[in-house]
Design a protein around this motif. Sequence first.
Motif, PDB file in Angstrom:
ATOM      1  N   GLY A 133       0.781  -1.225   0.000  1.00 38.37           N
ATOM      2  CA  GLY A 133       0.000   0.000   0.000  1.00 38.37           C
ATOM      3  C   GLY A 133       0.812   1.275   0.000  1.00 38.37           C
ATOM      4  N   GLU A 134       2.131   1.149   0.061  1.00 37.08           N
ATOM      5  CA  GLU A 134       3.005   2.323   0.085  1.00 37.08           C
ATOM      6  C   GLU A 134       3.689   2.507  -1.265  1.00 37.08           C
ATOM      7  N   GLY A 181       6.866   1.180  -6.608  1.00 38.09           N
ATOM      8  CA  GLY A 181       5.479   0.804  -6.382  1.00 38.09           C
ATOM      9  C   GLY A 181       5.260   0.070  -5.078  1.00 38.09           C
ATOM     10  N   THR A 182       4.019  -0.323  -4.855  1.00 39.81           N
ATOM     11  CA  THR A 182       3.643  -1.017  -3.632  1.00 39.81           C
ATOM     12  C   THR A 182       4.375  -2.347  -3.485  1.00 39.81           C
ATOM     13  N   ALA A 183       4.710  -2.696  -2.231  1.00 41.96           N
ATOM     14  CA  ALA A 183       5.338  -3.975  -1.906  1.00 41.96           C
ATOM     15  C   ALA A 183       6.499  -4.286  -2.849  1.00 41.96           C
ATOM     16  N   SER A 184       7.385  -3.329  -3.014  1.00 39.82           N
ATOM     17  CA  SER A 184       8.499  -3.448  -3.956  1.00 39.82           C
ATOM     18  C   SER A 184       9.818  -3.241  -3.230  1.00 39.82           C
ATOM     19  N   ALA A 185      10.902  -3.732  -3.831  1.00 43.56           N
ATOM     20  CA  ALA A 185      12.209  -3.602  -3.186  1.00 43.56           C
ATOM     21  C   ALA A 185      13.319  -3.755  -4.215  1.00 43.56           C
ATOM     22  N   PHE A 186      14.368  -2.939  -4.047  1.00 42.41           N
ATOM     23  CA  PHE A 186      15.548  -3.099  -4.886  1.00 42.41           C
ATOM     24  C   PHE A 186      16.797  -2.670  -4.130  1.00 42.41           C
ATOM     25  N   ASP A 187      17.928  -3.217  -4.551  1.00 40.40           N
ATOM     26  CA  ASP A 187      19.233  -2.814  -4.063  1.00 40.40           C
ATOM     27  C   ASP A 187      19.923  -1.995  -5.132  1.00 40.40           C
ATOM     28  N   ALA A 229      -5.570  -5.915  -9.284  1.00 40.04           N
ATOM     29  CA  ALA A 229      -4.562  -4.869  -9.108  1.00 40.04           C
ATOM     30  C   ALA A 229      -4.687  -4.220  -7.728  1.00 40.04           C
ATOM     31  N   LEU A 230      -5.919  -3.976  -7.284  1.00 37.03           N
ATOM     32  CA  LEU A 230      -6.133  -3.367  -5.975  1.00 37.03           C
ATOM     33  C   LEU A 230      -5.599  -4.258  -4.858  1.00 37.03           C
ATOM     34  N   GLY A 231      -5.673  -5.574  -5.064  1.00 36.12           N
ATOM     35  CA  GLY A 231      -5.195  -6.508  -4.051  1.00 36.12           C
ATOM     36  C   GLY A 231      -3.729  -6.352  -3.717  1.00 36.12           C
ATOM     37  N   ARG A 232      -2.956  -5.774  -4.622  1.00 37.64           N
ATOM     38  CA  ARG A 232      -1.535  -5.560  -4.363  1.00 37.64           C
ATOM     39  C   ARG A 232      -1.301  -4.424  -3.377  1.00 37.64           C
ATOM     40  N   TYR A 233      -2.338  -3.613  -3.132  1.00 36.33           N
ATOM     41  CA  TYR A 233      -2.206  -2.449  -2.259  1.00 36.33           C
ATOM     42  C   TYR A 233      -2.834  -2.667  -0.877  1.00 36.33           C
ATOM     43  N   ARG A 234      -3.293  -3.856  -0.605  1.00 37.17           N
ATOM     44  CA  ARG A 234      -3.948  -4.098   0.670  1.00 37.17           C
ATOM     45  C   ARG A 234      -3.653  -5.516   1.140  1.00 37.17           C
ATOM     46  N   ARG A 235      -3.727  -5.725   2.439  1.00 38.78           N
ATOM     47  CA  ARG A 235      -3.575  -7.070   2.988  1.00 38.78           C
ATOM     48  C   ARG A 235      -4.948  -7.720   3.139  1.00 38.78           C
ATOM     49  N   VAL A 291     -14.858  -1.276 -16.022  1.00 37.40           N
ATOM     50  CA  VAL A 291     -14.494  -0.203 -15.091  1.00 37.40           C
ATOM     51  C   VAL A 291     -13.805   0.911 -15.871  1.00 37.40           C
ATOM     52  N   PHE A 292     -14.178   2.145 -15.559  1.00 34.60           N
ATOM     53  CA  PHE A 292     -13.556   3.323 -16.158  1.00 34.60           C
ATOM     54  C   PHE A 292     -13.180   4.294 -15.036  1.00 34.60           C
ATOM     55  N   GLY A 293     -12.071   4.990 -15.217  1.00 38.37           N
ATOM     56  CA  GLY A 293     -11.709   6.023 -14.259  1.00 38.37           C
ATOM     57  C   GLY A 293     -10.277   5.932 -13.799  1.00 38.37           C
ATOM     58  N   SER A 294      -9.900   6.881 -12.940  1.00 37.94           N
ATOM     59  CA  SER A 294      -8.572   6.932 -12.338  1.00 37.94           C
ATOM     60  C   SER A 294      -8.740   6.787 -10.830  1.00 37.94           C
ATOM     61  N   PHE A 295      -7.989   5.858 -10.225  1.00 38.24           N
ATOM     62  CA  PHE A 295      -8.244   5.483  -8.844  1.00 38.24           C
ATOM     63  C   PHE A 295      -6.988   5.618  -7.982  1.00 38.24           C
ATOM     64  N   PRO A 296      -7.139   6.146  -6.741  1.00 38.52           N
ATOM     65  CA  PRO A 296      -6.021   6.284  -5.803  1.00 38.52           C
ATOM     66  C   PRO A 296      -5.771   4.960  -5.069  1.00 38.52           C
ATOM     67  N   MET A 297      -4.940   4.114  -5.621  1.00 36.50           N
ATOM     68  CA  MET A 297      -4.805   2.750  -5.119  1.00 36.50           C
ATOM     69  C   MET A 297      -4.209   2.662  -3.723  1.00 36.50           C
ATOM     70  N   THR A 298      -3.506   3.693  -3.278  1.00 36.74           N
ATOM     71  CA  THR A 298      -2.964   3.674  -1.925  1.00 36.74           C
ATOM     72  C   THR A 298      -4.049   3.865  -0.870  1.00 36.74           C
TER      73      THR A 298
END
Length: 324
Positions: free
Chosen positions: A126-127, A142-148, A267-273, A287-294
């Motif tokens: 969600g972050e 993006g959400t639930a992501s990580a890099f070195d 896609a929304l499931g990646r932003y929530r537990r 579905v149409f529109g722009s959504f604040p997934m966080t």
Amino acid sequence: MSAQHDIPDAVLAQAADWFARLCAGDATARERQAWQAWRDASDTHRQAWARVEAISQRFAPLQAVPDPRAAATAYRSALASPGRRRLMLSLAALAGTGLAGWMAREYGVFPTVLSASQADYRTATGEVRELRLPDGTQVWLGTASAFDAAYSASLRRLRLWRGEMLVETAADAGRPFVVDTPQGRLRALGTRFLTRLDGDDTRIAVYEGAVEATAASGHAVIIPAGMQARVSAQGVSALTPADLADAQGPRGRYVARNVPLSEMLQALGRYRRGYLSVSPEIADLPVFGSFPMTEPDRVLAMLESVMPIRVQRPFPGWTRVMPR
């Protein structure tokens, strides 16, 4: 092929996350309810959890290490040397931690989760984050992501462990910029591009400049601006047009243009537990529109206000989208 090898990496990663949270010793009753709901949601989830339980004794050495972060750092250093990894998984670097034998046997999703949890740059579920690297390169993580990140006098190298990122590279003629993933290497050619780990593939979409994508097999393709491809260990797929709207993902927004509701909720499931399901009768609603997934609860409320659906939350961690 055995059932445990058929479990998708993403589900194994979820099981590993739940294992880590429950073993931390401070899980709340609501979190335990959410874990039970996740585990009981499907046979695949139950199989993934069974696999975690089957190897739980192999996690014991990690829990006993006085400084697990140091052990994880040593393991990531071993991964930076493919030759050493193939030979001995840098046993010297891991000596005394008790991790070497387990990681040598289980190299794959669980060590990847470990490395992601200790990466230089990471986000929680969600972050999203906007980052500027030492050379001026801009990264939207993006959400639930990580890099070195590993910068030297001759190379700028990122290692994407999990999730997705949008990269806008800074110019540096003397130091190539590369992103390594489990499937291969992406070399930026003065560019702005999106890369995402998606199951057994790396997805790459180029918006400016070009990217040379090289699979682990050695198959290489230059992807120009406006095109995208998938990279597997075996090779690079045919090019298809890139969708600029996808670049909004690492910024926490989702742009839907005639997207099935089921795809949107995935896609929304990646932003929530927790568990999120949709009834088959409404899964294909557009579905149409722009959504604040966080803000996933807000997104569900927005969908509920304009579509013939209702959102049910029978207990914590479990959400169902039903026909109205």
